[in-house]
Write an enzyme that holds these catalytic residues in place. Structure first.
Site, PDB file in Angstrom:
ATOM      1  N   CYS A 280       2.868   8.118   2.046  1.00 30.48           N
ATOM      2  CA  CYS A 280       3.254   7.262   3.297  1.00 30.48           C
ATOM      3  C   CYS A 280       3.777   5.780   2.435  1.00 30.48           C
ATOM      4  O   CYS A 280       2.625   5.126   1.732  1.00 30.48           O
ATOM      5  CB  CYS A 280       2.185   7.145   4.217  1.00 30.48           C
ATOM      6  SG  CYS A 280       2.263   5.787   5.404  1.00 30.48           S
TER       7      CYS A 280
ATOM      8  N   SER B 114      10.193   5.427  10.111  1.00 29.28           N
ATOM      9  CA  SER B 114       9.797   5.152  11.402  1.00 29.28           C
ATOM     10  C   SER B 114       9.877   3.786  11.798  1.00 29.28           C
ATOM     11  O   SER B 114       9.697   2.693  11.050  1.00 29.28           O
ATOM     12  CB  SER B 114       8.094   5.308  11.406  1.00 29.28           C
ATOM     13  OG  SER B 114       7.364   4.681  12.376  1.00 29.28           O
TER      14      SER B 114
ATOM     15  N   CYS C 121      -1.483  -4.189  14.742  1.00 33.70           N
ATOM     16  CA  CYS C 121      -1.328  -3.681  13.510  1.00 33.70           C
ATOM     17  C   CYS C 121      -1.764  -4.584  12.560  1.00 33.70           C
ATOM     18  O   CYS C 121      -1.364  -5.722  12.486  1.00 33.70           O
ATOM     19  CB  CYS C 121       0.279  -3.423  13.540  1.00 33.70           C
ATOM     20  SG  CYS C 121       0.821  -2.948  11.671  1.00 33.70           S
TER      21      CYS C 121
ATOM     22  N   GLY D 224       5.310  -2.800   6.862  1.00 31.86           N
ATOM     23  CA  GLY D 224       6.582  -3.293   7.147  1.00 31.86           C
ATOM     24  C   GLY D 224       7.403  -2.511   8.025  1.00 31.86           C
ATOM     25  O   GLY D 224       7.346  -1.219   8.524  1.00 31.86           O
ATOM     26  N   GLU D 225       8.411  -3.189   8.495  1.00 33.82           N
ATOM     27  CA  GLU D 225       9.668  -2.341   9.243  1.00 33.82           C
ATOM     28  C   GLU D 225      10.770  -1.877   8.649  1.00 33.82           C
ATOM     29  O   GLU D 225      11.588  -2.805   8.202  1.00 33.82           O
ATOM     30  CB  GLU D 225       9.967  -3.360  10.425  1.00 33.82           C
ATOM     31  CG  GLU D 225      11.027  -3.103  11.215  1.00 33.82           C
ATOM     32  CD  GLU D 225      11.174  -1.630  11.928  1.00 33.82           C
ATOM     33  OE1 GLU D 225      10.038  -1.058  12.186  1.00 33.82           O
ATOM     34  OE2 GLU D 225      12.226  -0.789  11.938  1.00 33.82           O
TER      35      GLU D 225
ATOM     36  N   GLU E 146       0.852  -1.183   0.154  1.00 30.41           N
ATOM     37  CA  GLU E 146      -0.103   0.020   0.015  1.00 30.41           C
ATOM     38  C   GLU E 146       0.783   1.286   0.091  1.00 30.41           C
ATOM     39  O   GLU E 146       1.906   1.380   0.563  1.00 30.41           O
ATOM     40  CB  GLU E 146      -0.814   0.245   1.195  1.00 30.41           C
ATOM     41  CG  GLU E 146      -1.861  -1.171   1.514  1.00 30.41           C
ATOM     42  CD  GLU E 146      -2.599  -1.136   2.810  1.00 30.41           C
ATOM     43  OE1 GLU E 146      -3.332  -2.096   2.757  1.00 30.41           O
ATOM     44  OE2 GLU E 146      -2.367  -0.144   3.583  1.00 30.41           O
TER      45      GLU E 146
ATOM     46  N   ASN F 297      -6.449   2.911  15.335  1.00 27.51           N
ATOM     47  CA  ASN F 297      -7.288   2.638  14.341  1.00 27.51           C
ATOM     48  C   ASN F 297      -7.707   1.321  14.571  1.00 27.51           C
ATOM     49  O   ASN F 297      -6.946   0.286  14.543  1.00 27.51           O
ATOM     50  CB  ASN F 297      -6.457   2.938  13.181  1.00 27.51           C
ATOM     51  CG  ASN F 297      -7.043   3.529  12.107  1.00 27.51           C
ATOM     52  OD1 ASN F 297      -8.072   3.573  11.871  1.00 27.51           O
ATOM     53  ND2 ASN F 297      -6.269   4.053  11.051  1.00 27.51           N
TER      54      ASN F 297
ATOM     55  N   HIS G 218       4.702   3.591  22.163  1.00 24.88           N
ATOM     56  CA  HIS G 218       3.152   3.019  22.521  1.00 24.88           C
ATOM     57  C   HIS G 218       3.214   2.337  24.002  1.00 24.88           C
ATOM     58  O   HIS G 218       2.062   2.092  24.274  1.00 24.88           O
ATOM     59  CB  HIS G 218       2.691   1.803  21.511  1.00 24.88           C
ATOM     60  CG  HIS G 218       3.029   1.976  20.232  1.00 24.88           C
ATOM     61  ND1 HIS G 218       2.174   3.135  19.481  1.00 24.88           N
ATOM     62  CD2 HIS G 218       3.633   1.467  19.196  1.00 24.88           C
ATOM     63  CE1 HIS G 218       2.181   3.285  18.191  1.00 24.88           C
ATOM     64  NE2 HIS G 218       3.035   2.253  17.986  1.00 24.88           N
TER      65      HIS G 218
ATOM     66  N   CYS H 119       4.906  -7.939   7.390  1.00 29.15           N
ATOM     67  CA  CYS H 119       5.941  -7.661   8.573  1.00 29.15           C
ATOM     68  C   CYS H 119       6.304  -8.524   9.363  1.00 29.15           C
ATOM     69  O   CYS H 119       4.897  -9.277   9.978  1.00 29.15           O
ATOM     70  CB  CYS H 119       5.535  -6.259   9.246  1.00 29.15           C
ATOM     71  SG  CYS H 119       6.457  -5.611  10.614  1.00 29.15           S
TER      72      CYS H 119
ATOM     73  N   CYS I 184      -2.121   1.222   8.500  1.00 34.16           N
ATOM     74  CA  CYS I 184      -1.089   0.589   8.065  1.00 34.16           C
ATOM     75  C   CYS I 184      -1.799  -0.809   7.634  1.00 34.16           C
ATOM     76  O   CYS I 184      -1.876  -1.415   8.521  1.00 34.16           O
ATOM     77  CB  CYS I 184      -0.033   0.733   8.901  1.00 34.16           C
ATOM     78  SG  CYS I 184       1.170  -0.683   9.042  1.00 34.16           S
TER      79      CYS I 184
ATOM     80  N   CYS J  59       3.358  -6.347  15.862  1.00 31.32           N
ATOM     81  CA  CYS J  59       2.719  -5.814  16.860  1.00 31.32           C
ATOM     82  C   CYS J  59       1.059  -6.149  17.018  1.00 31.32           C
ATOM     83  O   CYS J  59       0.551  -6.167  15.751  1.00 31.32           O
ATOM     84  CB  CYS J  59       3.013  -4.289  16.543  1.00 31.32           C
ATOM     85  SG  CYS J  59       4.716  -3.977  16.354  1.00 31.32           S
TER      86      CYS J  59
HETATM   87  N1  SAH Z   1       6.976  -0.592  11.079  1.00 33.84           N
HETATM   88  C1  SAH Z   1       7.369   0.804  11.290  1.00 33.84           C
HETATM   89  C2  SAH Z   1       6.455   1.615  10.341  1.00 33.84           C
HETATM   90  C3  SAH Z   1       5.189   1.329  10.007  1.00 33.84           C
HETATM   91  S1  SAH Z   1       3.976   1.441  10.982  1.00 33.84           S
HETATM   92  C4  SAH Z   1       6.918   1.079  12.758  1.00 33.84           C
HETATM   93  O1  SAH Z   1       6.209   0.199  13.271  1.00 33.84           O
HETATM   94  O2  SAH Z   1       7.218   2.195  13.177  1.00 33.84           O
HETATM   95  C5  SAH Z   1       3.798   3.087  11.298  1.00 33.84           C
HETATM   96  C6  SAH Z   1       3.137   3.560  12.456  1.00 33.84           C
HETATM   97  O3  SAH Z   1       1.502   3.093  12.453  1.00 33.84           O
HETATM   98  C7  SAH Z   1       3.719   3.090  13.777  1.00 33.84           C
HETATM   99  O4  SAH Z   1       4.035   3.871  14.739  1.00 33.84           O
HETATM  100  C8  SAH Z   1       2.604   1.859  14.022  1.00 33.84           C
HETATM  101  O5  SAH Z   1       2.952   1.469  15.335  1.00 33.84           O
HETATM  102  C9  SAH Z   1       1.530   2.641  13.985  1.00 33.84           C
HETATM  103  N2  SAH Z   1       0.322   1.923  13.794  1.00 33.84           N
HETATM  104  C10 SAH Z   1       0.233   0.380  13.217  1.00 33.84           C
HETATM  105  N3  SAH Z   1      -1.107   0.040  13.358  1.00 33.84           N
HETATM  106  C11 SAH Z   1      -1.903   1.089  13.823  1.00 33.84           C
HETATM  107  C12 SAH Z   1      -3.133   1.197  14.517  1.00 33.84           C
HETATM  108  N4  SAH Z   1      -4.003   0.349  14.428  1.00 33.84           N
HETATM  109  N5  SAH Z   1      -3.548   2.246  14.830  1.00 33.84           N
HETATM  110  C13 SAH Z   1      -2.705   3.404  15.058  1.00 33.84           C
HETATM  111  N6  SAH Z   1      -1.378   3.344  14.831  1.00 33.84           N
HETATM  112  C14 SAH Z   1      -0.891   2.267  14.208  1.00 33.84           C
HETATM  113 FE1  SF4 Z   2       4.591  -3.268  14.056  1.00 33.46          FE
HETATM  114 FE2  SF4 Z   2       5.278  -1.258  11.951  1.00 33.46          FE
HETATM  115 FE3  SF4 Z   2       5.652  -4.111  11.480  1.00 33.46          FE
HETATM  116 FE4  SF4 Z   2       2.947  -2.994  12.141  1.00 33.46          FE
HETATM  117  S1  SF4 Z   2       4.578  -2.506  10.460  1.00 33.46           S
HETATM  118  S2  SF4 Z   2       3.999  -4.991  12.867  1.00 33.46           S
HETATM  119  S3  SF4 Z   2       3.603  -1.372  13.722  1.00 33.46           S
HETATM  120  S4  SF4 Z   2       6.660  -2.974  13.076  1.00 33.46           S
END
Ligand code: SAH
Ligand code: SF4
Length: 346
Positions: A105, A192, A119, A162-163, A91, A291, A217, A112, A334, A116
């Site tokens: 973005c 990020s 996510c 992705g990370e 995306e 979200n 977080h 990933c 995301c 988390c």
């Molecule tokens: N992997 C990286 C970048 C992608 S995620 C990271 O985790 O930082 C980008 C941001 O969206 C991160 O801060 C992540 O924690 C947040 N995020 C993921 N899912 C979310 C959700 N359901 N609601 C709010 N923020 C979310």
């Molecule tokens: Fe965690 Fe970022 Fe990967 Fe989502 S994209 S699982 S927030 S590291």
């Protein structure tokens, strides 16, 4: 497979045109079409001889992403789902701001591995790394599309799927290309990360003025490990140490991301803990009400509790802002659009 012109630098383009029996200056012309003009079709390259355009059409392609769907939100946010050459889906989101900024973005991996719990991308698991070109192409396409509308891509955030620090070389390589080929200033690009400590330390040494955001977080290991499994490998103390070293080394302010989840990490007590953790560090906290996603029951924090959280952080001298949730009506979080498209295909 044909050569992807976006994967070649000027020297690479030069050897390609040489192979096709053309003088070196043609490479410069092609480079100009691709990056200054944002041409996505060889036929647009009208100052190239027709024979060269035909030969290129045989030997090469421009990009490897195919758009599957685009959704537009009431707030102007546009989200695209792209198919990669092997069928993987990623995306890209474009967000217009009232002050004229246009932010893309972009994704760094298909899926990933970090898991988390809140996510949508984490919930789908890891599919594969994106190449540097696949990461770069998302920004390139967005820049080209905006240019065609008389607008300019001003900012890029690596906050899609992705990370990025789990795909370090490709992600940082793509950032360098955005700076060089798209003319986006380092200060207008943000990476990020979930908090991969060795990569944060390595990034501090790159000498790039690129922004760094850390997905925090939670301010205790217990809560953070429950939400972000990676915390078991790199606990808070190590993470904050690396952040301090980064600020010292670069003089740059760090952004901490905090998804506010009702009853999980949004109490005044948690805000105090966070305030103590970050007090004195050159930083800023971005609070984003969660979200909601399909595979996690957490809900966003109520407005009154958000306000209290901000107020408590302020008492510790830690600046915080509440980020608007953009594109909420089109699953712009995301990984959420891919998630729904795949569910609908099931
Ligand atoms: N992997 C990286 C970048 C992608 S995620 C990271 O985790 O930082 C980008 C941001 O969206 C991160 O801060 C992540 O924690 C947040 N995020 C993921 N899912 C979310 C959700 N359901 N609601 C709010 N923020 C979310
Ligand atoms: Fe965690 Fe970022 Fe990967 Fe989502 S994209 S699982 S927030 S590291």
């Amino acid at each position: 497979m044909s050569t992807n012109l976006l994967s070649l630098d000027e020297a690479g383009l030069a050897s390609l045109v040489k192979e096709l029996g053309q003088p070196a200056f043609r490479a410069k012309q092609i480079h100009n079409w691709l990056y200054d003009k944002g041409a996505s079709d060889l036929e647009e390259m009208t100052n190239l001889p027709k024979a060269l355009r035909d030969a290129l059409a045989e030997a090469a392609s421009i990009g490897s992403l195919t758009q599957v769907v685009e959704q537009q939100s009431a707030d102007g946010t546009r989200k695209r789902l792209y198919r990669l050459h092997d069928g993987q889906l990623i995306e890209t989101v474009v967000m217009p701001y009232a002050d004229g900024r246009r932010t893309a973005c972009i994704s760094s991996q298909a899926g990933c591995a970090m898991g988390c719990v809140f996510c949508a991308t984490g919930q789908m698991g890891f599919q594969r790394q994106l190449t540097e070109t696949e990461i770069f192409e998302q920004a390139w396409r967005t820049a080209a599309e905006l240019k065609a509308r008389g607008e300019r891509l001003s900012n890029v955030v690596m906050m899609g799927m992705g990370e990025p620090f789990h795909n370090y070389d490709a992600a940082v390589g793509a950032v360098r290309r955005m700076m060089r080929d798209l003319g986006i200033g380092a200060r207008h690009i943000t990476i990020s990360t979930v908090g991969l400590v060795p990569a944060i330390r390595r990034f501090a040494d790159e000498g790039l003025q690129v922004g760094l955001a850390i997905s925090l977080h939670a301010a205790s290991d217990e809560t953070r490990s429950a939400l972000l499994p990676v915390n078991r490998k790199y606990p808070l103390e190590e993470l904050i140490d690396a952040c301090k070293a980064y600020v010292e080394r670069t003089g740059r302010r760090i952004t901490f991301e905090w998804a506010l989840i009702a009853g999980q990490n949004d109490s005044a007590q948690e805000a105090h803990r966070l305030g103590r953790l970050l007090s004195g560090l050159l930083c800023h906290v971005n609070l984003i009400p969660l979200n909601p996603t399909a595979r996690y029951e957490g809900q966003p924090t109520e407005e009154a509790d958000v306000a209290t959280f901000v107020e408590v952080l302020g008492r510790h001298g830690v600046p915080a802002t509440v980020r608007m949730r953009r594109g909420i009506d089109i699953d712009a979080g995301c990984g959420q659009l891919r998630d729904r498209m795949v569910d609908e295909q099931d």
